[in-house]
Enzyme design. Sequence first.
Site, short mmCIF file in Angstrom:
data_model
loop_
_atom_site.label_atom_id
_atom_site.label_comp_id
_atom_site.label_asym_id
_atom_site.label_seq_id
_atom_site.Cartn_x
_atom_site.Cartn_y
_atom_site.Cartn_z
N ARG A 312 0.77 -1.23 0.08
CA ARG A 312 0.09 -0.01 -0.09
C ARG A 312 0.80 1.27 0.04
NH1 ARG A 312 -3.51 1.44 3.22
NH2 ARG A 312 -5.17 1.94 1.53
N CYS A 342 14.61 -4.42 -4.01
CA CYS A 342 15.73 -3.66 -4.95
C CYS A 342 14.86 -2.68 -5.67
CB CYS A 342 16.78 -4.33 -5.67
SG CYS A 342 17.56 -5.58 -4.69
N1 LLP Z 1 -17.08 -4.54 -3.40
C1 LLP Z 1 -16.52 -4.09 -4.51
C2 LLP Z 1 -17.39 -4.26 -5.78
C3 LLP Z 1 -15.18 -3.55 -4.51
O1 LLP Z 1 -14.56 -3.25 -5.73
C4 LLP Z 1 -14.56 -3.45 -3.28
C5 LLP Z 1 -13.21 -3.12 -3.12
C6 LLP Z 1 -14.95 -3.82 -2.05
C7 LLP Z 1 -16.52 -4.18 -2.18
C8 LLP Z 1 -14.66 -3.45 -0.67
O2 LLP Z 1 -14.36 -2.17 -0.37
P1 LLP Z 1 -13.95 -1.71 1.10
O3 LLP Z 1 -15.04 -1.85 1.97
O4 LLP Z 1 -12.65 -2.71 1.48
O5 LLP Z 1 -13.50 -0.23 1.04
N2 LLP Z 1 -6.17 -2.10 -2.48
C9 LLP Z 1 -6.51 -0.95 -2.25
C10 LLP Z 1 -8.26 -0.93 -2.11
C11 LLP Z 1 -9.01 -1.64 -3.40
C12 LLP Z 1 -10.57 -1.52 -3.39
C13 LLP Z 1 -10.96 -2.38 -4.27
N3 LLP Z 1 -12.36 -2.77 -3.98
C14 LLP Z 1 -6.30 -0.23 -1.19
O6 LLP Z 1 -5.31 -1.05 -0.32
O7 LLP Z 1 -6.61 0.65 -0.49
#
Ligand code: LLP
Length: 419
Positions: A312, A342
Amino acid sequence: MHLFKYRNRELLAEDVHVKKLAEKYGTPLYIYSYNTLLRHFKAYDEAFDGYPHIICFALKANSNAAILRLFAKNGSGADVVSGGELFRALKAGVPSKKIVYAGVGKTEEEIRYALKSKILMFNVESENELREIDRVAGKIRVRAPIALRINPDIDPETHPYISTGLKKHKFGIPIEDALEYYKLASRLKNIDVVGIHKHIGSQITKVSPFVDALKRILILVDELTGRGVKIQYLDIGGGLGISYREEEPPLPKDLAKNLLPLLDGRKLTLIMEPGRSIVGNAGILVTKVLYLKKGVEKEFVIVDAGMNDLMRPSLYGAYHHITPIVKKKRRTILADVVGPICESADFLAKEREMPEVRQGEYLVVMSAGAYGFSMSSNYNSRPRAAEVMVKGEKHYLIREREKYDDLTTREKLPKFLNL
Ligand code: LLP
């Protein structure tokens, strides 16, 4: 709220010393608090109590089997975005009728797998995908339950990489075309229209974008009802943001208080897909200081966790609080906390004012439970970290640290390269 607290100047995970876990299991090490996970899941479930709902935990945030089992045992459904996630959800015991499947690029095999598993619904992201699901369902003689993922064109005011609900994004169907798509879906022979879906982004720290998006979607639901399209499931996508620094984002009960009045009198089942807000602050990453290095302008704290363990900071410039596991009077330094990889992008913190640390001591990276291990990789041929769950005074290894052998088990040497 989480259960990683200092007692007598030593950091505890629930009632277990983090130091003891680091020594027993080695570092880098992910530690999750069972009671925090449970509390966060229940906070959603209870907030929407009184209105028919399913909390479909978003596996992408963390897909460890023990964590999924914990949620499944407490009534959770699952939001999946690949065949692999579907496999994990089913294996953890999530009932297939509580599984929703999103993602812009579902393959024929994945669609077939989901149909055979009898999931609750596909969240469909394009016309071509809709036609493909219809075709695959026809081929295996089943009907495919679907919702259309509608893009409400609302700005969630979050990081551009994790914002998804604007016109310019690859996700969903533009709201102005929604009626046409629903008309098409209703005509397709093997499709059952059962719902509507939206997801506008992640790490949203205000309630208002959720409210605005829901209002737009409900106007559409009314138009659809007027045209005889019956919507049973209203899926409002991911959950709230979490506190990475000192901020206090709204809680599930604040969200419910603002959303439920809009749903009053409607015969719908509400689906939510929270990920980050359930697991984010329930997990930490423990790392060891390998070396200290004085640079010209700042110091480098070189630790044994890299961007392959927690991506992240490198990918989004995300802030994670980093702190030694022993509290004492220390001088403040300006440092980059960097890993052994690296790449210049391999950092956990940049130009951070932090307490002076010593070689060999343990640090924790806070709020690492969501999109931490699940985004980790073997880059630089680094075996992935171990994961431990703490429950009260007990601790359980829920994923072994990978071994060097794991790095090469799937690789094959063609005969002509024999030595
Ligand atoms: N539903 C859908 C269709 C999604 O695309 C996502 C997250 C969620 C639910 C869950 O969202 P949350 O409750 O976690 O906000 N890797 C990034 C976050 C990518 C989120 C992608 N979609 C980070 O580390 O911030």
